[in-house]
Write a protein that holds these residues in place. Structure first.
Motif, PDB file in Angstrom:
ATOM      1  N   ARG A 188      20.171 -46.395  30.090  1.00  0.00           N
ATOM      2  CA  ARG A 188      20.613 -47.008  28.843  1.00  0.00           C
ATOM      3  C   ARG A 188      19.477 -47.786  28.186  1.00  0.00           C
ATOM      4  N   GLY A 222      23.164 -46.370  34.407  1.00  0.00           N
ATOM      5  CA  GLY A 222      22.818 -47.573  33.648  1.00  0.00           C
ATOM      6  C   GLY A 222      21.335 -47.731  33.438  1.00  0.00           C
ATOM      7  N   LEU A 254      25.618 -55.643  31.145  1.00  0.00           N
ATOM      8  CA  LEU A 254      25.215 -54.974  32.374  1.00  0.00           C
ATOM      9  C   LEU A 254      24.121 -55.766  33.090  1.00  0.00           C
ATOM     10  N   LEU A 296      26.329 -53.888  25.333  1.00  0.00           N
ATOM     11  CA  LEU A 296      26.349 -53.275  26.661  1.00  0.00           C
ATOM     12  C   LEU A 296      25.157 -53.681  27.512  1.00  0.00           C
ATOM     13  N   LEU A 344      32.022 -50.806  30.491  1.00  0.00           N
ATOM     14  CA  LEU A 344      31.177 -51.417  29.461  1.00  0.00           C
ATOM     15  C   LEU A 344      31.087 -50.572  28.205  1.00  0.00           C
ATOM     16  N   GLY A 385      31.521 -50.909  35.776  1.00  0.00           N
ATOM     17  CA  GLY A 385      30.377 -50.049  35.547  1.00  0.00           C
ATOM     18  C   GLY A 385      30.332 -49.581  34.117  1.00  0.00           C
ATOM     19  N   LEU A 386      29.618 -48.497  33.890  1.00  0.00           N
ATOM     20  CA  LEU A 386      29.414 -48.021  32.531  1.00  0.00           C
ATOM     21  C   LEU A 386      30.720 -47.612  31.862  1.00  0.00           C
ATOM     22  N   MET A 431      23.472 -48.838  39.109  1.00  0.00           N
ATOM     23  CA  MET A 431      24.383 -49.113  37.999  1.00  0.00           C
ATOM     24  C   MET A 431      25.128 -47.833  37.655  1.00  0.00           C
ATOM     25  N   THR A 448      28.831 -51.364  40.185  1.00  0.00           N
ATOM     26  CA  THR A 448      27.452 -51.830  40.084  1.00  0.00           C
ATOM     27  C   THR A 448      27.121 -52.525  41.398  1.00  0.00           C
ATOM     28  N   VAL A 488      17.994 -51.566  28.974  1.00  0.00           N
ATOM     29  CA  VAL A 488      18.422 -52.125  30.259  1.00  0.00           C
ATOM     30  C   VAL A 488      17.242 -52.344  31.204  1.00  0.00           C
ATOM     31  N   THR A 521      25.455 -58.916  34.766  1.00  0.00           N
ATOM     32  CA  THR A 521      26.118 -58.619  36.039  1.00  0.00           C
ATOM     33  C   THR A 521      25.091 -58.461  37.158  1.00  0.00           C
TER      34      THR A 521
END
Length: 234
Positions: free
Chosen positions: A183, A180, A146, A142, A134, A130-131, A106, A111, A186, A149
């Motif tokens: 985060r 990612g 993510l 977010l 987002l 990607g980030l 990510m 991604t 996540v 996806t």
């Protein structure tokens, strides 16, 4: 470098000034200057015995790999090792891993989800977001966007998997790479949705470059075990 870690990480500004976008070289001239600065700082003027590792998005097209080859050949190194970012991430997660392995990368602008079987790419999916995209969302949304996806790509791979490799990879737990994975919520959300554990490297944002470094060290010790290589174009 062994014992020194990351030697140089020059980023030429942001936005349209970046020579690489969505995993593709969009400004070869600027990219060549950037690579030259890295080579000058890390390798010095005499690069005849130097080896470079190039990692690329799993689904990078031949034209993008060719553009990278031409730029790297101009640096004067003796050899370049070429591998996908998923193989590099897998090397850092567990270089002796066999059987199916799912790598979820990510990144800032891409991604990717890749299924590796015994080190070879069996299937892959890519989302050109990607980030960086987002981060424009509400921070609370977010993780949801993510993870959705990622799950959509894994579901698509599952539907096309005729040999149970995805099921076996999920039992072992997917490897999470890229920023990612750092985060909040996540990794836990992916684990809950898939009903399995997930595996994170010490620093997911540098998993690919660290794995590429491990592969380079292995190749230098055993040259016959090298991945795809190429020299200057003839």
């Amino acid at each position: 470098m062994p014992g020194r870690g990351l030697v140089l990480d020059p980023l030429p500004g942001s936005g349209d000034e970046r020579p690489v976008r969505r995993g593709r070289i969009v400004d070869p001239e600027s990219c060549g200057r950037l690579l030259g600065r890295i080579a000058d700082a890390a390798l010095g003027p005499d690069r005849s015995d130097s080896v470079i590792v190039l990692s690329h998005p799993v689904l990078a097209g031949a034209e993008h790999r060719t553009a990278a080859r031409a730029l790297l050949a101009g640096l004067g190194t003796s050899r370049v090792l070429v591998l996908s970012s998923a193989r590099a991430a897998a090397a850092y997660a567990g270089p002796r891993e066999t059987g199916p392995l799912l790598v979820v990368d990510m990144g800032a602008e891409l991604t990717e989800v890749t299924l590796l079987v015994n080190g070879l790419v069996a299937d892959a999916r890519q989302a050109e977001s990607g980030l960086d995209d987002l981060d424009r969302l509400d921070p609370a949304k977010l993780p949801v966007a993510l993870v959705r996806t990622v799950l959509d790509m894994i579901t698509s791979m599952w539907r096309h998997d005729r040999h149970g490799a995805i099921r076996g990879a999920l039992r072992k737990g997917p490897v999470l790479a890229g920023g990612g994975a750092l985060r909040a919520d996540v990794p836990d959300r992916i684990a809950r949705c898939l009903g399995t554990r997930v595996r994170l490297a010490d620093d997911p944002s540098t998993t690919v470059v660290r794995g590429a470094g491990q592969i380079l060290s292995s190749v230098l010790r055993r040259p016959a075990a090298s991945p795809e290589t190429f020299g200057p174009p003839k």
